[in-house]
Write a protein that holds these residues in place. Structure first.
Motif, PDB file in Angstrom:
ATOM      1  N   PRO A   6      34.705  27.324  38.388  1.00 44.20           N
ATOM      2  CA  PRO A   6      33.402  28.156  38.671  1.00 44.20           C
ATOM      3  C   PRO A   6      33.755  29.735  38.885  1.00 44.20           C
ATOM      4  CG  PRO A   6      33.330  26.273  40.057  1.00 44.20           C
ATOM      5  CD  PRO A   6      34.769  26.297  39.616  1.00 44.20           C
ATOM      6  N   LEU A   7      33.119  30.480  38.337  1.00 46.68           N
ATOM      7  CA  LEU A   7      33.442  31.846  38.024  1.00 46.68           C
ATOM      8  C   LEU A   7      33.383  32.590  39.344  1.00 46.68           C
ATOM      9  CD1 LEU A   7      31.450  33.095  34.999  1.00 46.68           C
ATOM     10  CD2 LEU A   7      34.066  33.174  35.322  1.00 46.68           C
ATOM     11  N   GLU A   8      32.222  32.231  40.319  1.00 49.02           N
ATOM     12  CA  GLU A   8      32.375  32.536  41.733  1.00 49.02           C
ATOM     13  C   GLU A   8      33.288  32.237  42.373  1.00 49.02           C
ATOM     14  OE1 GLU A   8      29.841  28.565  41.321  1.00 49.02           O
ATOM     15  OE2 GLU A   8      30.398  30.292  40.086  1.00 49.02           O
ATOM     16  N   GLU A   9      34.345  31.242  42.093  1.00 45.01           N
ATOM     17  CA  GLU A   9      35.257  30.896  42.993  1.00 45.01           C
ATOM     18  C   GLU A   9      36.611  31.670  42.664  1.00 45.01           C
ATOM     19  OE1 GLU A   9      36.387  26.867  43.031  1.00 45.01           O
ATOM     20  OE2 GLU A   9      34.181  26.043  43.577  1.00 45.01           O
ATOM     21  N   ILE A  10      36.482  32.326  41.585  1.00 45.21           N
ATOM     22  CA  ILE A  10      37.703  33.213  41.015  1.00 45.21           C
ATOM     23  C   ILE A  10      38.242  34.164  41.918  1.00 45.21           C
ATOM     24  CG2 ILE A  10      38.927  34.539  39.316  1.00 45.21           C
ATOM     25  CD1 ILE A  10      37.573  32.768  37.256  1.00 45.21           C
ATOM     26  N   ALA A  11      37.282  35.161  42.500  1.00 47.17           N
ATOM     27  CA  ALA A  11      37.589  36.388  43.495  1.00 47.17           C
ATOM     28  C   ALA A  11      38.193  35.365  44.819  1.00 47.17           C
ATOM     29  CB  ALA A  11      36.446  37.092  43.619  1.00 47.17           C
ATOM     30  N   ALA A  12      37.382  34.354  45.263  1.00 44.38           N
ATOM     31  CA  ALA A  12      37.746  33.855  46.449  1.00 44.38           C
ATOM     32  C   ALA A  12      39.189  33.342  46.403  1.00 44.38           C
ATOM     33  CB  ALA A  12      36.888  32.805  46.951  1.00 44.38           C
ATOM     34  N   ILE A  13      39.812  32.741  45.214  1.00 43.57           N
ATOM     35  CA  ILE A  13      41.024  32.134  45.138  1.00 43.57           C
ATOM     36  C   ILE A  13      41.855  33.473  45.209  1.00 43.57           C
ATOM     37  CG2 ILE A  13      42.720  31.181  43.327  1.00 43.57           C
ATOM     38  CD1 ILE A  13      40.163  29.619  42.562  1.00 43.57           C
ATOM     39  N   HIS A  14      41.678  34.416  44.545  1.00 42.42           N
ATOM     40  CA  HIS A  14      42.506  35.593  44.681  1.00 42.42           C
ATOM     41  C   HIS A  14      42.671  36.237  45.961  1.00 42.42           C
ATOM     42  CE1 HIS A  14      43.110  39.883  44.054  1.00 42.42           C
ATOM     43  NE2 HIS A  14      44.073  39.558  43.067  1.00 42.42           N
ATOM     44  N   THR A  15      41.587  36.200  46.662  1.00 44.18           N
ATOM     45  CA  THR A  15      41.720  36.772  48.082  1.00 44.18           C
ATOM     46  C   THR A  15      42.474  35.795  49.032  1.00 44.18           C
ATOM     47  OG1 THR A  15      39.690  37.723  48.038  1.00 44.18           O
ATOM     48  CG2 THR A  15      40.332  37.095  50.054  1.00 44.18           C
ATOM     49  N   ALA A  16      42.265  34.554  48.910  1.00 38.49           N
ATOM     50  CA  ALA A  16      43.071  33.369  49.562  1.00 38.49           C
ATOM     51  C   ALA A  16      44.904  33.505  49.251  1.00 38.49           C
ATOM     52  CB  ALA A  16      42.493  31.970  49.272  1.00 38.49           C
ATOM     53  N   LEU A  17      44.929  33.610  48.075  1.00 37.18           N
ATOM     54  CA  LEU A  17      46.224  33.811  47.679  1.00 37.18           C
ATOM     55  C   LEU A  17      46.785  35.132  48.311  1.00 37.18           C
ATOM     56  CD1 LEU A  17      46.164  31.293  46.157  1.00 37.18           C
ATOM     57  CD2 LEU A  17      47.402  32.310  44.023  1.00 37.18           C
ATOM     58  N   ASN A  18      46.240  36.208  48.142  1.00 35.87           N
ATOM     59  CA  ASN A  18      46.717  37.581  48.785  1.00 35.87           C
ATOM     60  C   ASN A  18      46.834  37.219  50.147  1.00 35.87           C
ATOM     61  OD1 ASN A  18      46.974  40.149  47.350  1.00 35.87           O
ATOM     62  ND2 ASN A  18      44.961  38.857  46.308  1.00 35.87           N
ATOM     63  N   GLN A  19      45.917  36.592  51.093  1.00 32.82           N
ATOM     64  CA  GLN A  19      46.253  36.148  52.507  1.00 32.82           C
ATOM     65  C   GLN A  19      47.333  35.257  52.655  1.00 32.82           C
ATOM     66  OE1 GLN A  19      42.392  34.561  53.396  1.00 32.82           O
ATOM     67  NE2 GLN A  19      41.258  36.249  53.922  1.00 32.82           N
ATOM     68  N   GLY A  20      47.399  34.359  51.937  1.00 34.46           N
ATOM     69  CA  GLY A  20      48.903  33.404  51.962  1.00 34.46           C
ATOM     70  C   GLY A  20      50.011  34.231  51.706  1.00 34.46           C
ATOM     71  N   PHE A  21      49.900  35.046  50.666  1.00 29.14           N
ATOM     72  CA  PHE A  21      51.204  35.948  50.577  1.00 29.14           C
ATOM     73  C   PHE A  21      51.533  36.791  51.788  1.00 29.14           C
ATOM     74  CE2 PHE A  21      52.890  40.104  49.403  1.00 29.14           C
ATOM     75  CZ  PHE A  21      54.332  39.648  48.560  1.00 29.14           C
ATOM     76  N   GLU A 178      36.112  33.142  32.140  1.00 27.41           N
ATOM     77  CA  GLU A 178      37.199  32.825  33.373  1.00 27.41           C
ATOM     78  C   GLU A 178      38.384  33.700  33.388  1.00 27.41           C
ATOM     79  OE1 GLU A 178      34.673  29.629  33.063  1.00 27.41           O
ATOM     80  OE2 GLU A 178      36.000  30.308  31.683  1.00 27.41           O
ATOM     81  N   THR A 179      38.802  34.011  32.154  1.00 27.26           N
ATOM     82  CA  THR A 179      40.145  34.761  31.815  1.00 27.26           C
ATOM     83  C   THR A 179      39.575  36.253  32.397  1.00 27.26           C
ATOM     84  OG1 THR A 179      40.966  33.334  30.195  1.00 27.26           O
ATOM     85  CG2 THR A 179      41.923  35.562  30.362  1.00 27.26           C
ATOM     86  N   THR A 180      38.355  36.571  31.817  1.00 26.70           N
ATOM     87  CA  THR A 180      38.166  38.065  31.865  1.00 26.70           C
ATOM     88  C   THR A 180      37.767  38.289  33.379  1.00 26.70           C
ATOM     89  OG1 THR A 180      36.778  38.057  29.825  1.00 26.70           O
ATOM     90  CG2 THR A 180      36.059  39.759  31.434  1.00 26.70           C
ATOM     91  N   LYS A 181      37.225  37.379  34.269  1.00 28.66           N
ATOM     92  CA  LYS A 181      37.076  37.509  35.560  1.00 28.66           C
ATOM     93  C   LYS A 181      38.286  37.631  36.310  1.00 28.66           C
ATOM     94  CE  LYS A 181      34.232  37.381  39.061  1.00 28.66           C
ATOM     95  NZ  LYS A 181      32.906  37.926  39.194  1.00 28.66           N
ATOM     96  N   LEU A 182      39.449  36.907  35.802  1.00 34.94           N
ATOM     97  CA  LEU A 182      40.729  37.033  36.599  1.00 34.94           C
ATOM     98  C   LEU A 182      41.305  38.465  36.155  1.00 34.94           C
ATOM     99  CD1 LEU A 182      42.161  33.846  35.371  1.00 34.94           C
ATOM    100  CD2 LEU A 182      41.942  34.557  37.724  1.00 34.94           C
ATOM    101  N   LEU A 183      41.141  39.225  35.024  1.00 44.90           N
ATOM    102  CA  LEU A 183      41.573  40.474  34.702  1.00 44.90           C
ATOM    103  C   LEU A 183      40.858  41.604  35.341  1.00 44.90           C
ATOM    104  CD1 LEU A 183      42.462  39.630  30.754  1.00 44.90           C
ATOM    105  CD2 LEU A 183      44.312  39.878  32.709  1.00 44.90           C
ATOM    106  N   ASP A 184      39.744  41.097  35.672  1.00 43.19           N
ATOM    107  CA  ASP A 184      39.105  42.303  36.604  1.00 43.19           C
ATOM    108  C   ASP A 184      39.541  42.627  37.863  1.00 43.19           C
ATOM    109  OD1 ASP A 184      36.989  42.702  34.597  1.00 43.19           O
ATOM    110  OD2 ASP A 184      35.596  41.528  35.463  1.00 43.19           O
ATOM    111  N   LEU A 185      40.455  41.696  38.392  1.00 43.98           N
ATOM    112  CA  LEU A 185      41.287  41.730  39.611  1.00 43.98           C
ATOM    113  C   LEU A 185      42.755  42.298  39.661  1.00 43.98           C
ATOM    114  CD1 LEU A 185      40.292  38.369  40.683  1.00 43.98           C
ATOM    115  CD2 LEU A 185      38.992  40.231  41.203  1.00 43.98           C
ATOM    116  N   PRO A 186      43.247  43.183  40.537  1.00 42.38           N
ATOM    117  CA  PRO A 186      44.457  43.622  40.454  1.00 42.38           C
ATOM    118  C   PRO A 186      45.353  42.566  40.818  1.00 42.38           C
ATOM    119  CG  PRO A 186      43.339  44.025  42.536  1.00 42.38           C
ATOM    120  CD  PRO A 186      42.299  43.398  41.814  1.00 42.38           C
ATOM    121  N   TRP A 187      46.622  42.672  40.340  1.00 45.66           N
ATOM    122  CA  TRP A 187      47.681  41.629  40.147  1.00 45.66           C
ATOM    123  C   TRP A 187      48.913  42.402  40.432  1.00 45.66           C
ATOM    124  CZ3 TRP A 187      45.995  36.882  40.588  1.00 45.66           C
ATOM    125  CH2 TRP A 187      44.904  36.437  40.030  1.00 45.66           C
TER     126      TRP A 187
END
Length: 484
Positions: A6-21, A178-187
């Motif tokens: 789901p598109l709305e989960e992508i930012a949350a996944i990004h946040t969770a992985l940053n916290q895990g890192f 979904e790819t566009t949503k991912l690419l909106d985020l910093p990596w």
């Protein structure tokens, strides 16, 4: 699609992985090894399911699935597992009387949470090769499989949840939104493997967040044929390299440059190898992967239909079945449909030329390829081609398997891509080299001249430290390289 994230989960996944890192658990080399080993068993325990996914998405024969992806993926992980202690060790620069007392060092630090956008053609190996390096480097990662391989995407999502630390490694399935949503985020780093057209979009999106990006883009990889080559072995290897995975390989030989008066002999050798590969004809063969989609099949069929060359082997295409017969076309001109784009399918155009110089000029007039191949046992022939061209890799008498050679980088140049991965090169891609220095107080006895007030004595002292004396102006004489 039901398995899309789901598109709305992508930012949350990004946040969770940053916290895990940021939790710091990946600072432990032992934990990195644990995750690498889990990744290896993810593949080993489920090898049959991966084969089923290859069959569902690509109609791929079991041997190709094992040789091209499963075995090589486990080897990549084992290399990282056995080498991570050495790779991650802090390095010291060369000894310097001036700087060594300050204890200069280079720390190997992870870039953070990274993104790997994976193509359809090698949907396991192009996940694992970068991921093994990212884990060894101490990075977290989101893997984005291709929407064209839905069985593999669903399987990876299921198995990552079971085998990998979900705070650090996640799969996001989907298509363009979904790819566009991912690419909106910093990596911390983005790796994209695919076409140059999409590569420009990825690079443009990465620029907006100042995310570093590596691109593996392919292109039209040529083969130079020496008439004095071992033609029997060469023809067999060339056809395998072109037709394996239905030609859907970024480093597949795309076209052949052959001396005009050798073309008949060359085609005869290809025909003999072709008939040995497919004794009952390709249509009855169980040794062929199919094209990934009807749209890709239609594109390849159009290229065959529009060629002005002569089809000497194969030529059949069935869009509904996603089938293109292994095809060889001779007498292909530079403006032919088969030369208009990367074929990415089981079609081999033969371009006749009058000389090796003409062949080299032909390649140099086009974009630098991901790989350049030479079929020759003549050292002078190979050297002339390699010395006068540019490509991501330069390979003699073999095809595509150089990507699996331990210690060799896999990457392009110019339009065929940038950055390198496989083995330690994957580790390097996701590693930040952090310079550190710790200067003791007594160093000011040596570097005290840097402080104001400035005077001529301090200027001379600074100049002496810099040691800027050059060799004589005519120390190195260049008279030009002799033309080969």
């Amino acid at each position: 699609m039901s398995h899309y994230t789901p598109l709305e989960e992508i930012a949350a996944i990004h946040t969770a992985l940053n916290q895990g890192f940021r939790s710091g658990k990946l600072k432990s080399i032992a934990y990195r090894k644990q995750q690498l080993l889990s990744l290896a068993y993810l593949i080993k325990d489920n090898a049959e399911r991966f084969q089923e996914a290859f069959a569902a998405d690509l109609g791929r024969p079991v041997l190709e699935g094992a040789f091209l992806e499963i075995d090589g993926s486990i080897t990549e992980i084992k290399t990282a597992l056995n080498s991570v202690d050495k790779w991650a060790k802090t390095e010291r620069p060369p000894f310097s009387l001036t700087w060594t007392p300050m204890r200069p060092a280079i720390r190997k630090e992870p870039k953070g949470v990274c993104l790997n956008i994976v193509p359809f053609n090698y949907p396991l190996w192009l996940v694992v090769s970068p991921l093994a390096g990212a884990i060894a480097a101490g990075c977290a990662m989101v893997v984005k499989p291709s929407e064209l391989t839905p069985a593999m995407g669903a399987l990876l999502a299921e198995l990552f949840a079971k085998y990998m630390d979900p705070d650090l490694y996640r799969v996001v399935n989907g298509a363009i939104p979904e790819t566009t949503k991912l690419l909106d985020l910093p990596w911390g780093h983005i790796l994209y493997t695919g076409s140059g057209r999409v590569g420009k979009i990825v690079a443009g999106a990465a620029a907006k967040t100042l995310s570093p990006v590596s691109l593996e883009l392919g292109g039209k990889s040529p083969v130079f044929v020496d008439p004095k080559c071992d033609l029997t072995v060469g023809a067999r290897r060339l056809l395998w390299g072109k037709f394996v995975n239905a030609g859907q390989t970024c480093v597949a030989p795309d076209y052949v440059l052959v001396p005009r008066d050798f073309q008949d002999t060359f085609v005869a050798a290809l025909t003999e190898a072709y008939n040995a590969f497919y004794p009952s004809g390709p249509g009855a063969s169980t040794s062929l992967t199919h094209i990934v989609s009807s749209a890709h099949t239609a594109r390849i069929k159009r290229l065959i239909d529009e060629t002005k060359g002569k089809t000497v082997l194969g030529g059949e295409a069935d869009v509904e079945r996603k089938y293109v017969a292994p095809t060889v076309v001779r007498d292909v001109g530079p403006q032919d449909s088969l030369m208009s784009e990367e074929i990415f399918g089981p079609v081999l155009p033969i371009v006749p030329v009058d000389s090796l110089d003409e062949a080299i000029a032909f390649v140099n007039a086009r974009e630098h390829p991901l790989v350049l191949y030479v079929m020759s046992q003549d050292s002078a022939f190979k050297s002339k081609v390699f010395d006068n061209t540019q490509s991501g890799a330069a390979i003699a008498n073999e095809y595509i398997i150089h990507c699996g050679v331990d210690g060799l980088p896999f990457g392009g140049i110019g339009p065929s891509g940038n950055g390198y991965h496989t083995g330690k090169f994957s580790f390097d891609m996701f590693t930040h080299l952090r310079a550190v220095l710790d200067s003791p107080g007594w160093i000011d006895r040596i570097l005290g001249a840097r402080y104001p007030p400035y005077d001529d004595k301090k200027l001379k002292a600074v100049a002496a430290l810099a040691n800027t004396k050059l060799p004589p102006r005519n120390a190195f004489k260049f008279q030009g390289e002799k033309k080969r």
